[in-house]
Design a protein around this motif. Structure first.
Motif, PDB file in Angstrom:
ATOM      1  N   VAL A  41     -37.579 -52.902 -23.493  1.00 46.04           N
ATOM      2  CA  VAL A  41     -37.493 -54.009 -24.441  1.00 46.04           C
ATOM      3  C   VAL A  41     -36.133 -54.689 -24.443  1.00 46.04           C
ATOM      4  CG1 VAL A  41     -39.323 -53.168 -25.949  1.00 46.04           C
ATOM      5  CG2 VAL A  41     -36.977 -52.455 -26.387  1.00 46.04           C
ATOM      6  N   ASN A  42     -35.104 -54.030 -23.876  1.00 45.39           N
ATOM      7  CA  ASN A  42     -33.784 -54.654 -23.882  1.00 45.39           C
ATOM      8  C   ASN A  42     -32.888 -53.994 -22.837  1.00 45.39           C
ATOM      9  OD1 ASN A  42     -31.819 -56.472 -25.109  1.00 45.39           O
ATOM     10  ND2 ASN A  42     -30.787 -54.634 -25.824  1.00 45.39           N
ATOM     11  N   VAL A  43     -32.003 -54.793 -22.255  1.00 39.84           N
ATOM     12  CA  VAL A  43     -30.951 -54.277 -21.377  1.00 39.84           C
ATOM     13  C   VAL A  43     -29.644 -54.872 -21.882  1.00 39.84           C
ATOM     14  CG1 VAL A  43     -30.018 -54.171 -19.041  1.00 39.84           C
ATOM     15  CG2 VAL A  43     -32.496 -54.139 -19.392  1.00 39.84           C
ATOM     16  N   GLN A  44     -28.682 -54.000 -22.174  1.00 38.31           N
ATOM     17  CA  GLN A  44     -27.383 -54.454 -22.663  1.00 38.31           C
ATOM     18  C   GLN A  44     -26.312 -54.122 -21.634  1.00 38.31           C
ATOM     19  OE1 GLN A  44     -25.967 -52.468 -26.183  1.00 38.31           O
ATOM     20  NE2 GLN A  44     -24.270 -53.874 -26.445  1.00 38.31           N
ATOM     21  N   ASP A  45     -25.597 -55.136 -21.192  1.00 37.56           N
ATOM     22  CA  ASP A  45     -24.494 -54.962 -20.252  1.00 37.56           C
ATOM     23  C   ASP A  45     -23.288 -54.440 -21.033  1.00 37.56           C
ATOM     24  OD1 ASP A  45     -22.428 -55.195 -18.422  1.00 37.56           O
ATOM     25  OD2 ASP A  45     -22.928 -57.243 -17.847  1.00 37.56           O
ATOM     26  N   LEU A  46     -22.767 -53.293 -20.633  1.00 33.09           N
ATOM     27  CA  LEU A  46     -21.610 -52.705 -21.292  1.00 33.09           C
ATOM     28  C   LEU A  46     -20.320 -53.036 -20.544  1.00 33.09           C
ATOM     29  CD1 LEU A  46     -23.185 -49.208 -22.070  1.00 33.09           C
ATOM     30  CD2 LEU A  46     -23.027 -51.185 -23.587  1.00 33.09           C
ATOM     31  N   GLY A  47     -20.350 -54.118 -19.796  1.00 34.80           N
ATOM     32  CA  GLY A  47     -19.218 -54.514 -18.963  1.00 34.80           C
ATOM     33  C   GLY A  47     -17.974 -54.863 -19.763  1.00 34.80           C
ATOM     34  N   VAL A  48     -16.845 -54.815 -19.042  1.00 33.71           N
ATOM     35  CA  VAL A  48     -15.552 -55.138 -19.616  1.00 33.71           C
ATOM     36  C   VAL A  48     -14.897 -56.184 -18.734  1.00 33.71           C
ATOM     37  CG1 VAL A  48     -13.270 -54.212 -20.191  1.00 33.71           C
ATOM     38  CG2 VAL A  48     -15.307 -52.820 -20.561  1.00 33.71           C
TER      39      VAL A  48
END
Length: 63
Positions: A41-48
């Motif tokens: 249902v969701n993909v969250q990019d944890l990028g910096v």
């Protein structure tokens, strides 16, 4: 009334000097969870700083 349970999985990059994600491994994981009834249902990019080092994949399924 429908009830759901949720699962969040963190997918990290592989390798020290470059950002690498193994698409085949990710597909295998997604297919296995789909067989178990989980829906992405969701993909969250944890990028910096514009670089993606890892992602949270969130799934749900009806209970």
């Amino acid at each position: 009334m429908k009830k759901f349970e949720y699962k969040t999985i963190k997918v990290d990059s592989k390798g020290n000097w470059s950002i690498k994600f193994n698409a085949e491994e990710i597909d295998k994981m997604l297919n296995e969870l789909g067989i178990q009834g989980w829906e992405l249902v969701n993909v969250q990019d944890l990028g910096v700083g514009g670089t993606s080092y890892s992602f949270h994949y969130t799934f749900k399924r009806e209970i």
